[in-house]
Motif scaffolding. Sequence first.
Motif, PDB file in Angstrom:
ATOM      1  N   GLN A   4       0.835  -1.200   0.000  1.00  0.00           N
ATOM      2  CA  GLN A   4       0.000   0.000   0.000  1.00  0.00           C
ATOM      3  C   GLN A   4       0.876   1.259   0.000  1.00  0.00           C
ATOM      4  OE1 GLN A   4      -3.546  -0.362   0.220  1.00  0.00           O
ATOM      5  NE2 GLN A   4      -3.109  -2.525  -0.101  1.00  0.00           N
ATOM      6  N   HIS A   5       0.556   2.176  -0.881  1.00  0.00           N
ATOM      7  CA  HIS A   5       1.304   3.427  -0.972  1.00  0.00           C
ATOM      8  C   HIS A   5       0.341   4.596  -1.185  1.00  0.00           C
ATOM      9  CE1 HIS A   5       5.146   1.228  -1.459  1.00  0.00           C
ATOM     10  NE2 HIS A   5       4.448   0.402  -2.225  1.00  0.00           N
ATOM     11  N   ALA A   6       0.695   5.743  -0.640  1.00  0.00           N
ATOM     12  CA  ALA A   6      -0.040   6.978  -0.909  1.00  0.00           C
ATOM     13  C   ALA A   6       0.709   7.717  -2.007  1.00  0.00           C
ATOM     14  CB  ALA A   6      -0.124   7.842   0.346  1.00  0.00           C
ATOM     15  N   ILE A   7       0.041   7.945  -3.139  1.00  0.00           N
ATOM     16  CA  ILE A   7       0.750   8.519  -4.283  1.00  0.00           C
ATOM     17  C   ILE A   7       0.110   9.820  -4.767  1.00  0.00           C
ATOM     18  CG2 ILE A   7       1.664   6.290  -4.999  1.00  0.00           C
ATOM     19  CD1 ILE A   7      -0.416   6.262  -7.247  1.00  0.00           C
ATOM     20  N   GLY A   8      -0.641  10.476  -3.899  1.00  0.00           N
ATOM     21  CA  GLY A   8      -1.114  11.816  -4.228  1.00  0.00           C
ATOM     22  C   GLY A   8      -2.189  11.891  -5.290  1.00  0.00           C
ATOM     23  N   VAL A   9      -3.030  10.883  -5.388  1.00  0.00           N
ATOM     24  CA  VAL A   9      -4.092  10.899  -6.389  1.00  0.00           C
ATOM     25  C   VAL A   9      -5.212  11.847  -5.939  1.00  0.00           C
ATOM     26  CG1 VAL A   9      -5.828   9.507  -7.591  1.00  0.00           C
ATOM     27  CG2 VAL A   9      -3.564   8.543  -7.099  1.00  0.00           C
ATOM     28  N   PRO A  10      -5.624  12.794  -6.776  1.00  0.00           N
ATOM     29  CA  PRO A  10      -6.709  13.708  -6.401  1.00  0.00           C
ATOM     30  C   PRO A  10      -7.973  12.944  -6.024  1.00  0.00           C
ATOM     31  CG  PRO A  10      -5.622  14.474  -8.389  1.00  0.00           C
ATOM     32  CD  PRO A  10      -5.080  13.096  -8.106  1.00  0.00           C
ATOM     33  N   GLN A  11      -8.733  13.477  -5.090  1.00  0.00           N
ATOM     34  CA  GLN A  11      -9.904  12.778  -4.551  1.00  0.00           C
ATOM     35  C   GLN A  11     -11.158  13.083  -5.375  1.00  0.00           C
ATOM     36  OE1 GLN A  11      -9.872  11.545  -0.481  1.00  0.00           O
ATOM     37  NE2 GLN A  11      -9.008  13.530   0.077  1.00  0.00           N
ATOM     38  N   ILE A  12     -11.736  12.016  -5.883  1.00  0.00           N
ATOM     39  CA  ILE A  12     -12.943  12.112  -6.714  1.00  0.00           C
ATOM     40  C   ILE A  12     -14.095  11.446  -5.971  1.00  0.00           C
ATOM     41  CG2 ILE A  12     -14.001  11.474  -8.917  1.00  0.00           C
ATOM     42  CD1 ILE A  12     -11.712  13.454  -9.159  1.00  0.00           C
ATOM     43  N   ALA A  13     -15.227  12.090  -5.954  1.00  0.00           N
ATOM     44  CA  ALA A  13     -16.430  11.511  -5.348  1.00  0.00           C
ATOM     45  C   ALA A  13     -17.638  12.003  -6.121  1.00  0.00           C
ATOM     46  CB  ALA A  13     -16.547  11.918  -3.875  1.00  0.00           C
ATOM     47  N   PRO A  14     -18.722  11.217  -6.134  1.00  0.00           N
ATOM     48  CA  PRO A  14     -19.947  11.695  -6.778  1.00  0.00           C
ATOM     49  C   PRO A  14     -20.448  12.971  -6.099  1.00  0.00           C
ATOM     50  CG  PRO A  14     -20.080   9.349  -6.289  1.00  0.00           C
ATOM     51  CD  PRO A  14     -18.867   9.878  -5.583  1.00  0.00           C
ATOM     52  N   THR A  15     -21.343  13.662  -6.748  1.00  0.00           N
ATOM     53  CA  THR A  15     -21.932  14.846  -6.142  1.00  0.00           C
ATOM     54  C   THR A  15     -22.632  14.458  -4.845  1.00  0.00           C
ATOM     55  OG1 THR A  15     -24.015  14.549  -7.330  1.00  0.00           O
ATOM     56  CG2 THR A  15     -22.324  15.862  -8.412  1.00  0.00           C
ATOM     57  N   ASP A  16     -22.962  15.448  -4.039  1.00  0.00           N
ATOM     58  CA  ASP A  16     -23.525  15.154  -2.720  1.00  0.00           C
ATOM     59  C   ASP A  16     -24.985  14.714  -2.760  1.00  0.00           C
ATOM     60  OD1 ASP A  16     -24.665  17.528  -3.411  1.00  0.00           O
ATOM     61  OD2 ASP A  16     -23.804  18.701  -1.778  1.00  0.00           O
ATOM     62  N   ASP A  17     -25.534  14.515  -3.938  1.00  0.00           N
ATOM     63  CA  ASP A  17     -26.890  13.997  -4.066  1.00  0.00           C
ATOM     64  C   ASP A  17     -26.852  12.497  -3.748  1.00  0.00           C
ATOM     65  OD1 ASP A  17     -29.362  13.018  -4.814  1.00  0.00           O
ATOM     66  OD2 ASP A  17     -29.434  14.116  -6.712  1.00  0.00           O
ATOM     67  N   PRO A  18     -27.582  12.032  -2.719  1.00  0.00           N
ATOM     68  CA  PRO A  18     -27.545  10.607  -2.333  1.00  0.00           C
ATOM     69  C   PRO A  18     -27.901   9.663  -3.475  1.00  0.00           C
ATOM     70  CG  PRO A  18     -28.659  11.916  -0.658  1.00  0.00           C
ATOM     71  CD  PRO A  18     -28.451  12.824  -1.839  1.00  0.00           C
ATOM     72  N   ALA A  19     -28.665  10.153  -4.445  1.00  0.00           N
ATOM     73  CA  ALA A  19     -29.059   9.299  -5.564  1.00  0.00           C
ATOM     74  C   ALA A  19     -27.875   8.920  -6.436  1.00  0.00           C
ATOM     75  CB  ALA A  19     -30.114  10.005  -6.418  1.00  0.00           C
ATOM     76  N   HIS A  20     -26.752   9.621  -6.272  1.00  0.00           N
ATOM     77  CA  HIS A  20     -25.590   9.376  -7.108  1.00  0.00           C
ATOM     78  C   HIS A  20     -24.587   8.433  -6.465  1.00  0.00           C
ATOM     79  CE1 HIS A  20     -26.404  13.367  -9.405  1.00  0.00           C
ATOM     80  NE2 HIS A  20     -26.976  12.337  -9.994  1.00  0.00           N
ATOM     81  N   SER A  21     -24.846   7.962  -5.261  1.00  0.00           N
ATOM     82  CA  SER A  21     -23.865   7.102  -4.605  1.00  0.00           C
ATOM     83  C   SER A  21     -24.538   6.059  -3.717  1.00  0.00           C
ATOM     84  CB  SER A  21     -22.895   7.938  -3.766  1.00  0.00           C
ATOM     85  OG  SER A  21     -21.934   7.106  -3.145  1.00  0.00           O
ATOM     86  N   ASN A  22     -24.006   4.838  -3.788  1.00  0.00           N
ATOM     87  CA  ASN A  22     -24.458   3.756  -2.910  1.00  0.00           C
ATOM     88  C   ASN A  22     -23.571   3.619  -1.688  1.00  0.00           C
ATOM     89  OD1 ASN A  22     -26.785   2.594  -4.087  1.00  0.00           O
ATOM     90  ND2 ASN A  22     -25.532   1.647  -5.691  1.00  0.00           N
ATOM     91  N   VAL A  23     -22.537   4.461  -1.589  1.00  0.00           N
ATOM     92  CA  VAL A  23     -21.547   4.344  -0.536  1.00  0.00           C
ATOM     93  C   VAL A  23     -21.365   5.700   0.136  1.00  0.00           C
ATOM     94  CG1 VAL A  23     -19.130   3.811  -0.003  1.00  0.00           C
ATOM     95  CG2 VAL A  23     -20.337   2.500  -1.754  1.00  0.00           C
ATOM     96  N   VAL A  24     -21.260   5.703   1.454  1.00  0.00           N
ATOM     97  CA  VAL A  24     -20.947   6.927   2.175  1.00  0.00           C
ATOM     98  C   VAL A  24     -19.427   7.085   2.184  1.00  0.00           C
ATOM     99  CG1 VAL A  24     -21.079   8.157   4.360  1.00  0.00           C
ATOM    100  CG2 VAL A  24     -23.012   6.744   3.608  1.00  0.00           C
ATOM    101  N   PHE A  25     -18.942   8.167   1.613  1.00  0.00           N
ATOM    102  CA  PHE A  25     -17.508   8.406   1.538  1.00  0.00           C
ATOM    103  C   PHE A  25     -16.981   8.869   2.894  1.00  0.00           C
ATOM    104  CE2 PHE A  25     -18.236   7.729  -2.794  1.00  0.00           C
ATOM    105  CZ  PHE A  25     -17.042   7.736  -3.504  1.00  0.00           C
ATOM    106  N   ASP A  26     -15.656   8.865   3.031  1.00  0.00           N
ATOM    107  CA  ASP A  26     -15.001   9.247   4.284  1.00  0.00           C
ATOM    108  C   ASP A  26     -14.878  10.765   4.391  1.00  0.00           C
ATOM    109  OD1 ASP A  26     -14.481   6.531   4.972  1.00  0.00           O
ATOM    110  OD2 ASP A  26     -12.798   6.520   3.560  1.00  0.00           O
ATOM    111  N   GLY A  27     -14.446  11.204   5.579  1.00  0.00           N
ATOM    112  CA  GLY A  27     -14.145  12.612   5.805  1.00  0.00           C
ATOM    113  C   GLY A  27     -15.355  13.413   6.261  1.00  0.00           C
ATOM    114  N   PRO A  28     -15.132  14.590   6.829  1.00  0.00           N
ATOM    115  CA  PRO A  28     -16.221  15.404   7.372  1.00  0.00           C
ATOM    116  C   PRO A  28     -17.237  15.841   6.323  1.00  0.00           C
ATOM    117  CG  PRO A  28     -14.153  16.638   7.310  1.00  0.00           C
ATOM    118  CD  PRO A  28     -13.818  15.215   7.035  1.00  0.00           C
ATOM    119  N   ASN A  29     -16.801  15.936   5.068  1.00  0.00           N
ATOM    120  CA  ASN A  29     -17.714  16.340   3.999  1.00  0.00           C
ATOM    121  C   ASN A  29     -18.097  15.170   3.094  1.00  0.00           C
ATOM    122  OD1 ASN A  29     -17.720  19.135   4.728  1.00  0.00           O
ATOM    123  ND2 ASN A  29     -15.674  19.314   3.792  1.00  0.00           N
ATOM    124  N   ALA A  30     -17.774  13.950   3.539  1.00  0.00           N
ATOM    125  CA  ALA A  30     -18.102  12.740   2.775  1.00  0.00           C
ATOM    126  C   ALA A  30     -17.618  12.833   1.333  1.00  0.00           C
ATOM    127  CB  ALA A  30     -19.608  12.478   2.821  1.00  0.00           C
TER     128      ALA A  30
END
Length: 465
Positions: free
Chosen positions: A303-329
């Motif tokens: 496992q390595h951290a290689i600085g990949v920018p963080q991508i997540a679906p928009t904050d509309d729950p209909a766009h994601s089946n998974v709750v992302f990490d962090g204070p802003n999900a």
Amino acid sequence: MTLRSLGRALAALTAFLVLTLVLARPARAKGSSVDERLAKVLARHGFTGEIESTLESRLGRKLDKKLAKLGRDLFFDSLLGLNDDNSCSGCHAPTAGFADTQSIAIGIDSNGVVGPHRTGPRNQRRTPTIINTAFYPALMWNSRFFAVSGDPFDNSRGFSFTAPEGTSLSSLPHLLNAQAFIPPTEVAEMTGYEGPPSHDVVREEVTERVNDVKAYRKRFAKSFQAVKRGDDITYEMIAAAIAEFEMSLTFADAPIDRFARGRRHAMTLEQKRGALLFFGEAGCVRCHAVSGESNEMFSDFQQHAIGVPQIAPTDDPAHSNVVFDGPNADEDFGLEQVTGDPADRYKFRTSPLRNVALQPTFFHNGSFTSLEGAIRHHLDVYTSATEYTNKHLDRDLRGEMGPLAPVLAAVDPLLQEPIDLTEEEISWLCAFVGEALLDPRATPKRLEALIPEELPSGREVHRFE
């Protein structure tokens, strides 16, 4: 022409031929030198180019083509998904090298399309390829499934999974047999409802479904004597069939392998120069390893951290089946999800590079959509990440990205200093990774031929673009 003028002409011609040979000799020597250097480098790393030929000896038997074909049908059948709309092939697409067609996977509640126009709520990460996974000692982006021995063929020390399985699947003969127990129990991938019962109950339901299909019982009876005698199909049998199909997807005879076996013309000069950079100045092999437990798969499976920018679906729950990490999900903590250690945040398994050119997207979240872009990111992580934009991604992934500063603060020391290569050298490196690691048998056309025309269950096969 006089005798004297003829002599002068012959002398001039001789001088020209001598000069031509002198000028040509360094070029030949240079090519020969590259071959010799690369052969020595591969030998030093223990790279033989023969890893595929070891599959059956390490299994202790021949691949069972009949069982693999049965596993193929199960792999493409949504009967195994309790949500009734996704199969293994919905995310592991033959049209994309049995990897994902998406930057971030879409599992349940999709539109039934497998390809660029697949729509539905997102999961958390890109689906990795299953090609050559017979040789992987660790599976998944956070390596949460692994052989404790470091050898997927060796269960003597057990196979480790996250709860609730733990090491309960360790009696199975190969890591892929054990892993095949998992996808039908995953809510976002195939199960499809919140608060599911125990994983064993889900598997019992899947097994009952398969037992209820006469065509499947007939097929299983040809491979398992117990079913032939009238016993029920078990989930262990289902897993064995799927694992056999996955093992049959071994394509590890690329130009680099043929070169290592002595066929010096299997690679172009550009690919050879790129290989020397990969194993040398560019330092790629430090993580994309070939030695020991890496099984010549071009990954250290660490496992390595290689600085990949963080991508997540928009904050509309209909766009994601998974709750992302962090204070802003909007973050993916990677290995920390498994270990609970903040020091493991943003770490992901080194991606194996064989046949990587078949993928339409790269890294754990598909944030890059070209192989060259992914390679350039490794060469200068900080510049790449700070200049990155997600405007090339699907519409639902173009929103505000997760925080970048903590990601860059965690970058592995191996990538903290830029690697200075010329544009020509970068082109050589791309040629090596994109072409010399690609098995010509794994073309999209050949892999698409594995899509069954019909399924024993009578269900429709997904629509593959």
